[in-house]
Design a protein around this motif. Sequence first.
Motif, mmCIF file in Angstrom:
data_model
loop_
_atom_site.group_PDB
_atom_site.id
_atom_site.type_symbol
_atom_site.label_atom_id
_atom_site.label_comp_id
_atom_site.label_asym_id
_atom_site.label_seq_id
_atom_site.Cartn_x
_atom_site.Cartn_y
_atom_site.Cartn_z
ATOM 1 N N SER A 70 0.571 3.743 -3.055
ATOM 2 C CA SER A 70 0.360 5.720 -2.742
ATOM 3 C C SER A 70 1.696 6.042 -2.765
ATOM 4 C CB SER A 70 0.412 5.211 -1.079
ATOM 5 O OG SER A 70 1.641 5.482 -0.651
ATOM 6 N N SER A 71 2.811 5.968 -3.103
ATOM 7 C CA SER A 71 3.626 7.112 -3.754
ATOM 8 C C SER A 71 3.654 6.745 -5.090
ATOM 9 C CB SER A 71 4.965 6.823 -3.232
ATOM 10 O OG SER A 71 5.696 5.271 -4.069
ATOM 11 N N ARG A 98 0.610 -0.861 0.075
ATOM 12 C CA ARG A 98 -0.274 -0.026 -0.190
ATOM 13 C C ARG A 98 0.937 1.246 0.159
ATOM 14 N NH1 ARG A 98 -4.798 -1.664 4.232
ATOM 15 N NH2 ARG A 98 -5.634 -3.292 2.593
ATOM 16 N N GLU A 99 1.826 1.054 0.937
ATOM 17 C CA GLU A 99 2.730 1.793 1.291
ATOM 18 C C GLU A 99 3.222 2.581 -0.635
ATOM 19 O OE1 GLU A 99 5.429 2.037 3.894
ATOM 20 O OE2 GLU A 99 4.313 2.113 5.573
#
Length: 113
Positions: free
Chosen positions: A63-64, A59-60
């Motif tokens: 998100s970027s 997810r991280e």
Amino acid sequence: MRYVAAYVLAVLGGKDSPANGDLEKILSSVGVEVDAERLTKVIKELAGKSIDDLIKEGREKLSSMPVGGGGAVAAADAAPAAAAGGDKKEAKKEEKKEESESEDDDMGFALFE
């Protein structure tokens, strides 16, 4: 992706460290042929890692990533140059696009195909 999905299903089903046989059983239950080499690679890559941590990491990373917008601007810039002789081609493209959208009810994504 299907091997990762089967791995997650096995973990959610109570197997802390699923083996090849566990994933083969899951995949064969939905009619998927198993590539033993790929399956072994997925299991080795995920062995000893927490699924929750992997999902959080993913997810991280997602998100970027930049999303949307970039392709539309380039297409808009190219449109005036092609407008002089491309009206017939554009109509055909629109027809094809409509057909593909109606055929693609699953949004082009099939988890177990």
